[in-house]
Design an enzyme around this catalytic site. Sequence first.
Site, short mmCIF file in Angstrom:
data_model
loop_
_atom_site.label_atom_id
_atom_site.label_comp_id
_atom_site.label_asym_id
_atom_site.label_seq_id
_atom_site.Cartn_x
_atom_site.Cartn_y
_atom_site.Cartn_z
N ALA A 190 48.03 12.63 33.85
CA ALA A 190 47.09 13.48 34.58
C ALA A 190 47.70 14.03 35.86
CB ALA A 190 45.81 12.70 34.89
N CYS A 219 40.75 9.04 29.14
CA CYS A 219 39.33 8.67 29.12
C CYS A 219 38.66 9.04 27.80
CB CYS A 219 38.60 9.37 30.27
SG CYS A 219 39.18 8.86 31.90
N ASP A 249 47.32 7.04 39.49
CA ASP A 249 46.97 5.63 39.41
C ASP A 249 47.99 4.70 40.04
OD1 ASP A 249 44.81 6.55 38.05
OD2 ASP A 249 45.31 5.65 36.11
N ASN A 301 43.87 13.93 39.45
CA ASN A 301 44.08 15.37 39.48
C ASN A 301 44.02 15.93 40.90
OD1 ASN A 301 44.20 17.01 36.74
ND2 ASN A 301 43.00 15.16 36.36
N TYR A 321 14.64 23.11 40.95
CA TYR A 321 13.50 22.57 40.20
C TYR A 321 12.96 23.58 39.21
CZ TYR A 321 8.65 21.79 39.00
OH TYR A 321 7.48 21.68 38.29
#
Length: 556
Positions: free
Chosen positions: A12, A44, A286, A308, A431
């Site tokens: 990534a 993922c 990571d 990213n 809404y």
Amino acid sequence: MAKRLVVIGAVASGTKAAAKAKREHPDWDVTVLEKGDDISYAGCGLPYYIGDVIKERKEVVVKTPPELKAWLGITVLTGHEALKVDTAAKEVTVLDKKTGETKRFPYDKLIFATGAVPFVPPVPGIDLPQVYTVREVVDADAIRERLDKGLVHQAVVVGGGFIGLEVAENLVQRGVKTTLVELLDQVLPGFDAELAILVQKHLEENGLTVITGDKITSFAADESGNLKAAVTPTREIPCDLAVWATGVRPNTKLAAEAGVELGPTKAIKVNEYMETNIPDVYAVGDCAENVQLVTGRPAWMPMGSTANKMGRAAALNLDGAADKDSLRGVLGTTVVKLFDMNAGKTGLSEFLAKKEGYDVETVLVPAHDRAHYYPGNHLILVKLIADKATHRVLGGQVVGEGVIDKPIDVLATAITLGAKVEDLAKLDLAYAPPFSTAMPPVVTAANVLLNKLTGRMNGIKPRELKARLDSGDQDLEIVDVRKEEEVILGKIPGAKHIVLDELDARAGEIDRSKEVVLVCKVGLRGYLAAIKLKARGFERVTVLEGGMTAWPYATE
């Protein structure tokens, strides 16, 4: 002469950094070194590839080396493992795993994007051929091949985090009898227990066997050397496939050997510009450390989204310009789908906030994800965590069968901008009946939390009430104010039933010398009942937060 950028790692953050660097500096020579065979894959998405939700392998491999070469002119070398980085000579020594040849790549700028590696302890039998981790596409390939051939009937998944749960879900949906084993006393480490137990209940209702507070001590093989069982101190679980998913660790060996400083989390220490302690050397993804935005402390949060952002930030800072791009920190915002239930969190949990020294107030509020009269609406459960003194929002968690990523994203934005509970209660959110309610879930939860912060309401969580009941606390008078047709489906053991409409007339039946806990479906009628009783002079009145919607325990 064109500058030379070398990136070590191509999943990534590495490919993101390389692509952005090449867009910013088309004349630079950009080389990406990857020891595996796949690049830029969607880690993922691997559980869903295993589960055949994602049908084709190519769908989880986002980019290929030829594509990056054709589109941007980036050289990506797979099967090339970096063995040594000489930061004085600015050179990377690399093994070509296909030919066995050793190569050297000089650089002007270097980015470590070496990612993370699965945490696999030396458990006896863990090297059996039917025991897997799920980190790379080849791992998912191997598991899927066994499933497609009909070789898997019983499986054990070790670890109750996101990957473990997602793999377990997909195995169940492929018809495999699956048991999940988690060392802690709850699934979803990082979530507060009162929400995690609701998720566990949902998992079990969908056919997954969940064992918490136990650990796999070994794997047993049959006479042919094939996996036959996973063994704990208390039981033996038959299986012909096991997935070890107890988390990952930052892959920092190469960087540390090169003199790159590690932080307290054992990941590579970087500043907000992704710079390490060595000039012209950066780290992203990571393998690198983050900063927790709420606390300002070093943290390690291995997420594709964070990777990213880190890759992009590093690429924008390579030229040393004064207007550097910074990543001040992250919140650990995450979301997961488990069968029909969704769960998400952002910021600090109640547990972590207290551990960090905050005096917190929290609230647990069910709310509809869209208008209650609109087809397809669902109740979701929102937990807010705030600092009692300043009312600053510290974290939030949401679970339920409805839309939960929207409230989580709202909370992440609010926390990032330093919002208080009062700010959250006044947000002007979209809404319309198909999308939300006139008072959206996070607004409703903020208003209830304000009621607690200002003393208008006293609340008790289901877990707290259950603990007091289990301890034999005699200072409790539980009053269920729901209608008869609701109570008949189940109520808290020992609760007295007085419908809200009859409360004024029957208040004399309630022992005012005890703490009165008022129970309804979601909390609203409990709050109205509390107002009624306070007006009648009751001094100790408490509302069960979340009502029976949040009660995961046995009923009568």
